[in-house]
Design an enzyme around this catalytic site. Structure first.
Site, PDB file in Angstrom:
ATOM      1  N   GLU A 113       0.802  -1.237   0.000  1.00  0.00           N
ATOM      2  CA  GLU A 113       0.000   0.000   0.000  1.00  0.00           C
ATOM      3  C   GLU A 113       0.832   1.284   0.000  1.00  0.00           C
ATOM      4  O   GLU A 113       0.319   2.357   0.300  1.00  0.00           O
ATOM      5  CB  GLU A 113      -0.983   0.031   1.194  1.00  0.00           C
ATOM      6  CG  GLU A 113      -2.280  -0.716   0.937  1.00  0.00           C
ATOM      7  CD  GLU A 113      -2.192  -2.179   1.298  1.00  0.00           C
ATOM      8  OE1 GLU A 113      -1.278  -2.561   2.058  1.00  0.00           O
ATOM      9  OE2 GLU A 113      -3.008  -2.960   0.781  1.00  0.00           O
TER      10      GLU A 113
ATOM     11  N   TYR B 170       3.517   1.953   1.979  1.00  0.00           N
ATOM     12  CA  TYR B 170       4.182   2.273   3.247  1.00  0.00           C
ATOM     13  C   TYR B 170       5.691   1.997   3.126  1.00  0.00           C
ATOM     14  O   TYR B 170       6.179   1.528   2.101  1.00  0.00           O
ATOM     15  CB  TYR B 170       3.554   1.471   4.392  1.00  0.00           C
ATOM     16  CG  TYR B 170       2.149   1.944   4.765  1.00  0.00           C
ATOM     17  CD1 TYR B 170       1.957   3.184   5.389  1.00  0.00           C
ATOM     18  CD2 TYR B 170       1.029   1.173   4.484  1.00  0.00           C
ATOM     19  CE1 TYR B 170       0.675   3.629   5.726  1.00  0.00           C
ATOM     20  CE2 TYR B 170      -0.251   1.615   4.823  1.00  0.00           C
ATOM     21  CZ  TYR B 170      -0.419   2.838   5.439  1.00  0.00           C
ATOM     22  OH  TYR B 170      -1.682   3.279   5.768  1.00  0.00           O
TER      23      TYR B 170
ATOM     24  N   ARG C 290       2.799  -8.803   4.431  1.00  0.00           N
ATOM     25  CA  ARG C 290       1.833  -8.257   3.463  1.00  0.00           C
ATOM     26  C   ARG C 290       2.629  -7.537   2.389  1.00  0.00           C
ATOM     27  O   ARG C 290       3.165  -6.443   2.617  1.00  0.00           O
ATOM     28  CB  ARG C 290       0.862  -7.307   4.155  1.00  0.00           C
ATOM     29  CG  ARG C 290      -0.207  -6.747   3.216  1.00  0.00           C
ATOM     30  CD  ARG C 290      -1.350  -6.149   4.019  1.00  0.00           C
ATOM     31  NE  ARG C 290      -2.279  -5.385   3.222  1.00  0.00           N
ATOM     32  CZ  ARG C 290      -3.395  -5.880   2.667  1.00  0.00           C
ATOM     33  NH1 ARG C 290      -3.702  -7.150   2.826  1.00  0.00           N
ATOM     34  NH2 ARG C 290      -4.201  -5.114   1.974  1.00  0.00           N
TER      35      ARG C 290
ATOM     36  N   HIS D 185      -1.975   3.615  -1.439  1.00  0.00           N
ATOM     37  CA  HIS D 185      -3.019   4.553  -1.006  1.00  0.00           C
ATOM     38  C   HIS D 185      -3.118   5.750  -1.948  1.00  0.00           C
ATOM     39  O   HIS D 185      -4.153   6.383  -2.047  1.00  0.00           O
ATOM     40  CB  HIS D 185      -2.753   5.043   0.419  1.00  0.00           C
ATOM     41  CG  HIS D 185      -3.030   3.988   1.458  1.00  0.00           C
ATOM     42  ND1 HIS D 185      -4.013   3.041   1.314  1.00  0.00           N
ATOM     43  CD2 HIS D 185      -2.456   3.738   2.649  1.00  0.00           C
ATOM     44  CE1 HIS D 185      -4.029   2.255   2.376  1.00  0.00           C
ATOM     45  NE2 HIS D 185      -3.087   2.645   3.200  1.00  0.00           N
TER      46      HIS D 185
ATOM     47  N   GLN E  84     -18.075   4.632   4.684  1.00  0.00           N
ATOM     48  CA  GLN E  84     -18.659   5.820   5.301  1.00  0.00           C
ATOM     49  C   GLN E  84     -18.367   5.970   6.787  1.00  0.00           C
ATOM     50  O   GLN E  84     -18.057   7.055   7.249  1.00  0.00           O
ATOM     51  CB  GLN E  84     -20.173   5.790   5.102  1.00  0.00           C
ATOM     52  CG  GLN E  84     -20.663   6.864   4.165  1.00  0.00           C
ATOM     53  CD  GLN E  84     -22.113   6.656   3.826  1.00  0.00           C
ATOM     54  OE1 GLN E  84     -22.437   5.897   2.911  1.00  0.00           O
ATOM     55  NE2 GLN E  84     -22.999   7.309   4.543  1.00  0.00           N
TER      56      GLN E  84
HETATM   57  P1  NAP Z   1     -28.038  17.073  -0.408  1.00  0.00           P
HETATM   58  O1  NAP Z   1     -26.770  16.344  -0.251  1.00  0.00           O
HETATM   59  O2  NAP Z   1     -28.465  18.053   0.611  1.00  0.00           O
HETATM   60  O3  NAP Z   1     -27.975  17.820  -1.824  1.00  0.00           O
HETATM   61  C1  NAP Z   1     -28.978  18.609  -2.294  1.00  0.00           C
HETATM   62  C2  NAP Z   1     -28.543  19.306  -3.594  1.00  0.00           C
HETATM   63  O4  NAP Z   1     -29.610  20.102  -4.032  1.00  0.00           O
HETATM   64  C3  NAP Z   1     -27.359  20.219  -3.439  1.00  0.00           C
HETATM   65  O5  NAP Z   1     -26.566  20.073  -4.602  1.00  0.00           O
HETATM   66  C4  NAP Z   1     -27.946  21.615  -3.373  1.00  0.00           C
HETATM   67  O6  NAP Z   1     -27.001  22.460  -4.009  1.00  0.00           O
HETATM   68  C5  NAP Z   1     -29.254  21.470  -4.142  1.00  0.00           C
HETATM   69  N1  NAP Z   1     -30.352  22.249  -3.568  1.00  0.00           N
HETATM   70  C6  NAP Z   1     -30.685  22.414  -2.262  1.00  0.00           C
HETATM   71  N2  NAP Z   1     -31.773  23.173  -2.142  1.00  0.00           N
HETATM   72  C7  NAP Z   1     -32.163  23.517  -3.390  1.00  0.00           C
HETATM   73  C8  NAP Z   1     -33.213  24.316  -3.908  1.00  0.00           C
HETATM   74  N3  NAP Z   1     -34.100  24.903  -3.114  1.00  0.00           N
HETATM   75  N4  NAP Z   1     -33.299  24.460  -5.227  1.00  0.00           N
HETATM   76  C9  NAP Z   1     -32.421  23.875  -6.051  1.00  0.00           C
HETATM   77  N5  NAP Z   1     -31.389  23.115  -5.614  1.00  0.00           N
HETATM   78  C10 NAP Z   1     -31.261  22.938  -4.292  1.00  0.00           C
HETATM   79  O7  NAP Z   1     -29.244  16.072  -0.562  1.00  0.00           O
HETATM   80  P2  NAP Z   1     -29.348  14.695  -1.327  1.00  0.00           P
HETATM   81  O8  NAP Z   1     -28.492  14.613  -2.521  1.00  0.00           O
HETATM   82  O9  NAP Z   1     -30.789  14.525  -1.530  1.00  0.00           O
HETATM   83  O10 NAP Z   1     -28.825  13.649  -0.275  1.00  0.00           O
HETATM   84  C11 NAP Z   1     -29.512  13.460   0.950  1.00  0.00           C
HETATM   85  C12 NAP Z   1     -28.655  12.812   1.983  1.00  0.00           C
HETATM   86  O11 NAP Z   1     -28.326  11.504   1.581  1.00  0.00           O
HETATM   87  C13 NAP Z   1     -27.367  13.567   2.184  1.00  0.00           C
HETATM   88  O12 NAP Z   1     -27.085  13.657   3.559  1.00  0.00           O
HETATM   89  C14 NAP Z   1     -26.354  12.719   1.508  1.00  0.00           C
HETATM   90  O13 NAP Z   1     -25.098  12.767   2.194  1.00  0.00           O
HETATM   91  C15 NAP Z   1     -26.942  11.326   1.617  1.00  0.00           C
HETATM   92  N6  NAP Z   1     -26.487  10.534   0.471  1.00  0.00           N
HETATM   93  C16 NAP Z   1     -25.189  10.192   0.418  1.00  0.00           C
HETATM   94  C17 NAP Z   1     -24.719   9.506  -0.637  1.00  0.00           C
HETATM   95  C18 NAP Z   1     -23.271   9.109  -0.699  1.00  0.00           C
HETATM   96  O14 NAP Z   1     -22.760   8.827  -1.727  1.00  0.00           O
HETATM   97  N7  NAP Z   1     -22.579   9.065   0.400  1.00  0.00           N
HETATM   98  C19 NAP Z   1     -25.551   9.153  -1.675  1.00  0.00           C
HETATM   99  C20 NAP Z   1     -26.874   9.509  -1.612  1.00  0.00           C
HETATM  100  C21 NAP Z   1     -27.328  10.227  -0.533  1.00  0.00           C
HETATM  101  P3  NAP Z   1     -27.205  24.020  -4.249  1.00  0.00           P
HETATM  102  O15 NAP Z   1     -27.891  24.521  -3.027  1.00  0.00           O
HETATM  103  O16 NAP Z   1     -25.832  24.559  -4.461  1.00  0.00           O
HETATM  104  O17 NAP Z   1     -28.016  24.119  -5.483  1.00  0.00           O
HETATM  105 FE1  SF4 Z   2     -16.932   0.277   6.600  1.00  0.00          FE
HETATM  106 FE2  SF4 Z   2     -19.130  -0.808   7.612  1.00  0.00          FE
HETATM  107 FE3  SF4 Z   2     -19.227   0.465   5.255  1.00  0.00          FE
HETATM  108 FE4  SF4 Z   2     -18.027  -1.915   5.528  1.00  0.00          FE
HETATM  109  S1  SF4 Z   2     -20.198  -1.476   5.778  1.00  0.00           S
HETATM  110  S2  SF4 Z   2     -17.212  -0.157   4.466  1.00  0.00           S
HETATM  111  S3  SF4 Z   2     -17.119  -1.726   7.523  1.00  0.00           S
HETATM  112  S4  SF4 Z   2     -18.769   1.362   7.231  1.00  0.00           S
END
Ligand code: NAP
Ligand code: SF4
Length: 674
Positions: free
Chosen positions: A164, A166, A214, A252, A339
């Site tokens: 990785e 290291y 490893r 990494h 995550q």
């Molecule tokens: P979000 O992360 O809050 O994104 C909302 C998007 O909409 C932003 O790009 C925002 O950007 C835009 N927005 C907000 N208000 C708006 C308005 N009134 N008019 C137009 N655009 C607006 O919400 P989400 O994508 O629905 O996700 C929801 C939750 O699920 C989040 O906490 C996210 O972390 C989680 N999630 C995570 C993943 C991941 O890959 N880890 C995947 C899916 C969901 P602007 O305000 O700049 O326009």
């Molecule tokens: Fe990490 Fe749990 Fe997601 Fe697996 S499921 S990648 S251990 S947070």
């Protein structure tokens, strides 16, 4: 089928009861107030779960090798007693345990860092000093000293981390080793340092102490070595007395994902097989092995003798015992999201697990015994929060009824699992389905609850987990036929046109862009992954890299956000860059710093840099965040002795599956604590 996975195996002078090694992980427990007791509790649960061999998180052999200030180190006799807390806990629970020795080299996030050559890593702001010849000799002694102290602490052996990117890997790779002395230049010189480390340990401790190495097999960086070099090194390791070779994949700093969800399961066991064919000692396969079937298939094919799985033991401490008892469907599977584990470590927090919030918190969230105060509980909503609470409460002995208005459980996860690269969410849905059945939760799908009905049924507790709903937008023309909500787009993809504008670039906007930009393919997933990311499937090129095969865009897609600045800021720290590259490869345009004016037959009208523009679109998909779906909330007042909210209906900001699941578990704990 007779599983090879559960067959004994002799490694060095030890006999392991099965072929599963719990891999080393950074957990952040070393930075807590009670590091050794918390680590002991963490390893003990995994040992009780039947794993054959545990490898601890990395421990530095000296100050220069520390991955960060305050990280674990074993270089003085007075530290031995603390480590003994860990070994005794694992041994009492019936498992062998070895300590990983990790010298971080140029990945160290502290000021004393050293490397074979003074070349900074692109992922570390700290500049390393070139290590001197005398310091190399001292470091070899430090490794041997640390191994000896590990033996005194009761460890059954050590794993030397040489992959990785290291320190030891930095010696073996031309990328980071530009020395002209006996430690650099030819392959023979570049592998001298790791081989001398092994020799020094063997000389000091004899053969009755397991040494696992490893080694880096696929480097996936420029100027990395190729598989033929790796094979020669493996043979040299065997010659100096290594007991097990573990196969590391990717540095990494590689810009190719190697452990994220987007990587197919067992994507690298072909490379492990090449190492195995070159040596006569046991070889372990690693990376993206998360299910019993995947692990067993690797062993059945003969690609490896053992499987090395790390994050799956955050997700479920009892992986092995469940598998052995024919209960593989009860395993809480690691979905490779990163995550709650790696992403937490990157921001200096203690790791946990999205699917198992108890991971690394065993002493704070002990396993609950069956309740003496059985409650009649209604849960409204079978998304992540409702499911986790229902299962946990029912496991503790409560009488739980789970109401869901849709025909199936899953909530937002029903969309996530449709996204290419996120299919692992299927495992979480399977796990919850099996657990609801196992703990006799009464599930009522296609059932929209009324407060009055709940009142009549006399529940002690109602947990409102009705989640979230898309945020409504008031852009003129929002009801135009070209506009779809993300829920409609996920469930009716046939209605999505060839030119698409996505409003909102949060997690769901990115997911949507992936969903509509990927072509359906019958191609073998590992071949497709290798082609897409430019991995040489024979491993013969330098760094095992080749030119990626370009993707032909299947749609014209624009992803929009109003704010200025970088896209993808809210995505996971360790995975956001993968989404960015995936979308760039598929020609998705990212346009920010704008406002929305109206929607009509011409498309989406925006204003940008003071100018009006029209983005033509067959389809406009709204992914603009959410608000609480709480319309039933008020009517529930007085419908039970206690009414509580969990998940998105409680707090919509920064809600994700990890928060929702954790909310459910926390409520179950609160119930038992009165
Ligand atoms: P979000 O992360 O809050 O994104 C909302 C998007 O909409 C932003 O790009 C925002 O950007 C835009 N927005 C907000 N208000 C708006 C308005 N009134 N008019 C137009 N655009 C607006 O919400 P989400 O994508 O629905 O996700 C929801 C939750 O699920 C989040 O906490 C996210 O972390 C989680 N999630 C995570 C993943 C991941 O890959 N880890 C995947 C899916 C969901 P602007 O305000 O700049 O326009
Ligand atoms: Fe990490 Fe749990 Fe997601 Fe697996 S499921 S990648 S251990 S947070």
């Amino acid at each position: 089928m007779t599983h090879i996975l559960f067959k004994e195996i002799k490694v060095g002078t030890l006999t392991l009861p099965n072929r599963v090694i719990m891999g080393s992980m950074h957990t952040g427990l070393d930075h807590t107030d009670d590091p050794f007791n918390r680590m002991a509790a963490f390893y003990k649960e995994r040992a009780e779960g039947g794993v054959g061999l545990i490898v601890t998180g990395g421990v530095s052999p000296n100050e220069q090798g520390l991955i960060s200030p305050g990280a674990t180190i074993l270089n003085k006799p007075e530290q031995v007693d603390s480590y003994r807390i860990i070994t005794e806990a694992a041994h009492r629970a019936g498992s062998k345990i070895i300590m990983q020795i990790l010298h971080a080299g140029r990945y160290a996030k502290q000021h004393k860092l050293v490397a074979p050559s003074a070349i900074r890593s692109p992922i570390n702001k700290f500049e390393p000093q070139e290590i001197t010849h005398d310091n190399i000799l001292q470091t070899i002694k430090d490794f041997a000293n640390s191994a000896e102290l590990a033996q005194q602490a009761g460890f059954d052996g050590i794993e030397i981390l040489g992959s990785e990117g290291y320190f030891l890997n930095e010696f073996t790779a031309p990328r980071t080793n530009k020395r002209n002395d006996q430690w650099g230049g030819s392959l023979e010189n570049r592998i001298r340092f790791p081989l001398d480390v092994v020799r020094a340990i063997r000389q000091k401790l004899g053969t009755n102490f397991l040494i696992q190495y490893r080694m880096s097999v696929l480097e996936l960086v420029d100027e990395g070595w190729n598989i033929d070099d790796a094979k020669q090194f493996a043979q040299a390791l065997e010659a100096v007395g290594i007991d097990i070779i573990n196969t590391g994949i990717g540095w990494h700093e590689a810009t190719i994902p190697t452990i994220a969800m987007q990587v197919p399961r067992a994507a690298f066991s072909w490379a492990t097989a090449k190492i195995k064919s070159a040596v006569n000692i046991p070889v372990a396969a690693a990376n993206r092995i998360n299910t019993v079937d995947t692990a067993e298939a690797i062993l059945q094919r003969g690609d490896a003798d053992l499987v090395y799985m790390a994050r799956p033991f955050l997700a479920d401490a009892n992986f092995v015992v469940k598998a052995q008892q024919g209960r593989a469907d009860e395993i809480n599977t690691c979905i490779a999201c990163n995550q709650s584990c790696l992403d937490k470590i990157f921001v200096g927090q203690t790791a946990s697990c999205l699917v198992n919030p108890r991971a690394c918190h065993e002493t704070l969230l002990p396993i609950l015994s069956t309740t003496s105060n059985v409650k009649k509980i209604a849960v409204i909503g079978a998304g992540a929060a409702g499911l986790s609470f229902s299962v946990e409460a029912a496991k503790n002995g409560h009488n739980v009824t789970l109401f869901e208005s849709k025909s199936e459980i899953g909530g937002q996860m029903l969309y996530a699992h449709l996204v290419p690269g996120k299919e692992e969410f299927d495992e979480l849905l399977r796990y919850f389905t099996v657990m609801l059945e196992k703990y006799s939760v009464t599930l009522k799908t296609n059932h929209t609850v009324e407060a009055e009905q709940l009142k009549q049924e006399g529940f002690d507790l109602i947990a409102l987990a009705s989640g979230i709903k898309p945020r409504p937008l008031d852009i003129p023309g929002i009801n135009h036929p070209s506009v779809m909500s993300y829920e409609e787009a996920f469930t009716q993809p046939d209605k999505i046109g060839a030119t698409v504008v996505i409003i909102g670039a949060g997690g769901i906007g990115f997911d949507m862009a992936e969903f509509i930009s990927h072509e359906a393919s019958e191609q073998d997933p590992i071949q497709a992954y290798n082609e897409s990311w430019g991995i040489d499937p024979e491993g013969l090129q330098a760094g095992s890299l080749t030119s990626p095969v370009p993707h032909k865009p299947i749609r014209n897609i624009s992803l929009l956000q109003r704010k200025a600045g970088k896209f993808g800021r809210t995505l996971g720290k360790s995975t956001g860059w993968i989404h960015m590259i995936e979308l760039q490869k598929r020609g998705v345009q990212m346009i920010g710093d704008l406002s929305y004016t109206k929607i009509d037959d011409q498309g989406l009208h925006i204003e940008r840099e003071g100018e009006a523009q029209i983005l033509t679109a067959d389809t406009i998909i709204i992914c603009a965040g959410q608000e609480s779906h709480d319309q039933i909330a008020e009517s529930l007042n007085g419908a039970a002795k206690q009414v509580v909210r969990i998940g998105g209906v409680k707090q919509v900001k920064e809600l994700d599956a990890a928060q929702a699941i954790s909310d459910g578990i926390e409520l179950a704990y609160q119930l038992e604590q009165g």
